[in-house]
Write an enzyme that holds these catalytic residues in place. Structure first.
Site, PDB file in Angstrom:
ATOM      1  N   LYS A  17       0.840  -1.236  -0.109  1.00  0.00           N
ATOM      2  CA  LYS A  17      -0.113   0.013   0.061  1.00  0.00           C
ATOM      3  C   LYS A  17       1.010   1.071   0.097  1.00  0.00           C
ATOM      4  O   LYS A  17       2.137   1.020   0.505  1.00  0.00           O
ATOM      5  CB  LYS A  17      -0.957  -0.063   1.373  1.00  0.00           C
ATOM      6  CG  LYS A  17      -1.969  -0.945   1.203  1.00  0.00           C
ATOM      7  CD  LYS A  17      -2.765  -0.850   2.457  1.00  0.00           C
ATOM      8  CE  LYS A  17      -4.010  -1.825   2.621  1.00  0.00           C
ATOM      9  NZ  LYS A  17      -4.935  -1.649   1.641  1.00  0.00           N
ATOM     10  N   ARG A  42     -10.247 -11.800   2.059  1.00  0.00           N
ATOM     11  CA  ARG A  42     -11.085 -12.749   1.630  1.00  0.00           C
ATOM     12  C   ARG A  42     -10.317 -14.075   1.716  1.00  0.00           C
ATOM     13  O   ARG A  42     -10.902 -15.059   1.861  1.00  0.00           O
ATOM     14  CB  ARG A  42     -11.501 -12.434   0.219  1.00  0.00           C
ATOM     15  CG  ARG A  42     -10.457 -12.240  -0.763  1.00  0.00           C
ATOM     16  CD  ARG A  42     -10.785 -11.555  -2.121  1.00  0.00           C
ATOM     17  NE  ARG A  42     -10.956  -9.807  -1.905  1.00  0.00           N
ATOM     18  CZ  ARG A  42     -11.066  -9.065  -2.703  1.00  0.00           C
ATOM     19  NH1 ARG A  42     -11.644  -9.423  -4.006  1.00  0.00           N
ATOM     20  NH2 ARG A  42     -11.274  -7.831  -2.327  1.00  0.00           N
TER      21      ARG A  42
HETATM   22  N1  BES Z   1      -8.158  -3.838   4.367  1.00  0.00           N
HETATM   23  C1  BES Z   1      -8.374  -3.436   3.039  1.00  0.00           C
HETATM   24  C2  BES Z   1      -9.528  -2.607   2.892  1.00  0.00           C
HETATM   25  C3  BES Z   1      -9.825  -1.138   3.303  1.00  0.00           C
HETATM   26  C4  BES Z   1      -9.009  -0.360   2.671  1.00  0.00           C
HETATM   27  C5  BES Z   1     -10.595  -0.890   4.296  1.00  0.00           C
HETATM   28  C6  BES Z   1      -8.966   1.007   3.267  1.00  0.00           C
HETATM   29  C7  BES Z   1     -10.526   0.281   4.735  1.00  0.00           C
HETATM   30  C8  BES Z   1      -9.806   1.473   4.297  1.00  0.00           C
HETATM   31  C9  BES Z   1      -8.380  -4.697   2.057  1.00  0.00           C
HETATM   32  O1  BES Z   1      -7.375  -5.658   2.796  1.00  0.00           O
HETATM   33  C10 BES Z   1      -7.808  -4.309   1.011  1.00  0.00           C
HETATM   34  O2  BES Z   1      -6.697  -3.713   0.859  1.00  0.00           O
HETATM   35  N2  BES Z   1      -8.532  -4.338  -0.087  1.00  0.00           N
HETATM   36  C11 BES Z   1      -8.030  -4.051  -1.330  1.00  0.00           C
HETATM   37  C12 BES Z   1      -8.888  -4.892  -2.465  1.00  0.00           C
HETATM   38  C13 BES Z   1      -8.229  -4.823  -3.670  1.00  0.00           C
HETATM   39  C14 BES Z   1      -6.927  -4.804  -3.683  1.00  0.00           C
HETATM   40  C15 BES Z   1      -9.121  -5.539  -4.688  1.00  0.00           C
HETATM   41  C16 BES Z   1      -8.790  -2.477  -1.728  1.00  0.00           C
HETATM   42  O3  BES Z   1      -9.889  -2.135  -1.226  1.00  0.00           O
HETATM   43  O4  BES Z   1      -8.063  -1.602  -2.242  1.00  0.00           O
HETATM   44 MN    MN Z   2      -5.491  -5.642   1.919  1.00  0.00          MN
END
Ligand code: BES
Ligand code: MN
Ligand code: ZN
Length: 509
Positions: A295, A369
């Site tokens: 990230k 997931r």
């Molecule tokens: N924990 C995150 C989701 C999230 C991001 C929650 C920001 C709250 C604020 C999750 O693990 C994630 O990173 N999801 C990705 C999925 C994508 C790679 C398909 C996302 O939401 O960007």
């Molecule tokens: Mn994630």
């Protein structure tokens, strides 16, 4: 906080602060009595517009020592009536008023306060426009929840804890002895729910170097040992999970030096020998860096909240234990840290889940997931009446619904109805999203049974589609709480949602 009930009237009760209410420009009965006693001092607050019309606005009057049994009066605004119903208090306004009186008391030197609850029942209460007249116990429970929540302050990692508030006692006062009698259960239930919500907040707020998968596994054991044998706790370590074939979960955990844990708690508050449980499954990613699909740096600290699904499961279990609820619930927490490392999963890796289905990991940041799907397969062995998973699953959910509603998905519509109405009653709302077959195609992979991402469009929906493939053997719902689990900015901190929704659901089902 110590709650008690008392049959008394507003003039005779000895108290540090008498809390009374105004409804728009009207003083409600107890407020009126005090107003007459003090030469119109309360009506002057309204006439001279010192008391605003917004719900929760409040004014204090401090009285000379020894002149009256009560030392202060707090007048709290319940807001304007619901537009088409002159005598109806909006339930949101009522909760705002309760929260505001609680924070006011917390900051004051008052040691004990008395809330004159009869005033509230001179009006109707409109619970989120559901056209429902809410009963005494609901109002009473909301008061206890608001007080418990307001008195929570994070302090575990501050060198000097915040000073303790002076207030320790709340008296719930009514001139109706039937009302004070029946309030006891509701106060206890509200206090338990408030404590559960606060546990969820504390776990979310704890830094990720403290709140690790092992920390959560130990917490489960602590909760169990304080449960009068109603709760049992155990956890699966890496070896056991390898044996079970939990390749999806392990593909996330393996990149971290913190060992992943699958934590299982069972609360049995019923005496029925073979009752089938409701199962809660929580995403417990104690820190989500994104893994190799790293990230961006800004705001990454907030990914310590990526275990708020798990936190809500712990909070719900604590609330059920505290209120000695007569329900049977199994909780599964999938706890892991998502890190980049030499041995971390890579985009393109294919792993085999416990269900036997293979997954192409196209983005290691879609790890929630992956940890959940094996937990969902594990849940089958409990022959559950229902399974609800709770996860901070997608940023896309925040785009879709913002910060006010959790997203709800289900393969069984009656379960959706139950969860939605529990959310409304608990002031912890969810909104149902589609789980239509059309979206499933986005998960197609050339190299495995499915990919772990479905592309940009409908990101919260395709994440739910992924989970649905592991939840075919029971009635299942998924709550994406990415937008509701914590506040950012100056109020940064976990909200404790959706503990109230979950506990309401479990108690009513
Ligand atoms: N924990 C995150 C989701 C999230 C991001 C929650 C920001 C709250 C604020 C999750 O693990 C994630 O990173 N999801 C990705 C999925 C994508 C790679 C398909 C996302 O939401 O960007
Ligand atoms: Mn994630
Ligand atoms: Zn995550």
């Amino acid at each position: 906080m110590q709650f008690s009930t008392k049959k008394t009237d507003v003039l005779s009760q000895k108290t540090g602060c008498a809390v009374v209410f105004a409804f728009a420009n009207t003083l409600l009965p107890s407020a009126k009595i005090l107003d007459e006693q003090h030469g119109g001092a309360l009506s002057a607050l309204i006439d001279q517009k010192d008391l605003k019309l917004s719900a929760g606005h409040k004014r204090w009057i401090t009285l000379p020592l020894g002149n009256t049994p009560y030392q202060r009066v707090m007048l709290v605004q319940l807001g304007k009536p619901v537009s088409n119903k002159q005598h109806a208090i909006k339930s949101d306004n009522l909760i705002n008023a309760f929260t505001s009186l609680a924070t006011g008391l917390k900051q004051s030197p008052v040691k004990d306060a008395t809330v004159y609850i009869d005033d509230i029942f001179t009006q109707n209460i409109d619970i989120n426009h559901a056209d429902e007249c809410v009963d005494t116990s609901w109002v009473t429970e909301q008061l206890a929840i608001a007080l418990e929540k307001s008195f929570y302050t994070y302090s575990q990692t501050k060198s000097k804890p915040a000073p303790k508030p002076a207030l320790t006692k709340i008296v719930y006062a009514s001139i109706d002895s039937a009302r004070t009698k029946s309030a006891k259960t509701a106060l206890a239930r509200g206090a338990a729910l408030g404590a559960g919500i606060n546990l969820a907040r504390e776990l979310g707020n704890l830094p990720p170097n403290i709140c690790t998968p092992t920390y959560l596994a130990n917490l489960a054991k602590t909760l169990a040992s304080n449960s009068n044998k109603k709760l049992t706790a155990r956890d699966l370590n890496q070896k056991q999970m390898e044996k079970l074939g939990m390749g999806a979960f392990l593909s996330v955990a393996k990149g971290s030096s913190e060992e992943g844990r699958m934590i299982i708690m069972e609360y049995k508050g019923t005496s029925a020998a073979n009752s089938k449980p409701h199962v809660l499954v929580g995403k417990g990613v104690t820190f989500d860096t994104g893994g190799i699909s790293l990230k961006p740096g800004s705001g990454m600290d907030e990914m310590k909240f990526d275990m708020c699904g798990a936190a809500s499961v712990f909070g719900s279990i604590k609330a059920l234990v505290d209120m000695k609820a007569k329900v049977h619930v199994v909780a599964i927490v999938a706890a892991a840290e998502n890190m980049p490392a030499g041995n971390a999963s890579k985009p393109g890796d294919v792993v085999t889940s416990m269900s036997g289905q293979t997954i192409e990991i196209l983005n290691t940041d879609a790890e929630g997931r992956l940890v959940l799907c094996d937990a969902l397969t594990y849940a089958e062995r409990f022959k559950p009446k229902s399974v609800v998973d709770i996860a901070t699953l997608t940023g896309a959910c925040v785009v879709a619904l913002g910060n006010h509603a959790s997203a709800l998905y289900t393969n069984h519509q009656p379960l959706a109805e139950k969860l939605l109405s529990a959310g409304i009653a608990a002031n912890d709302k969810a909104w149902q999203m589609p789980l239509w077959d059309e979206y499933q195609k986005q998960l197609d992979s050339n190299f495995a049974d499915m990919a772990n991402i479905g592309g940009m469009p409908g990101g919260s929906i395709t994440a739910a589609c992924f989970l649905s493939r592991y939840a075919k053997k029971y009635h299942w719902a998924h709550l994406d709480i990415a937008g509701t689990a914590w506040h950012s900015g100056a109020r940064k901190g976990a909200t404790g949602r959706p503990v109230a929704l979950l506990v309401n659901y479990l108690l009513n089902t």
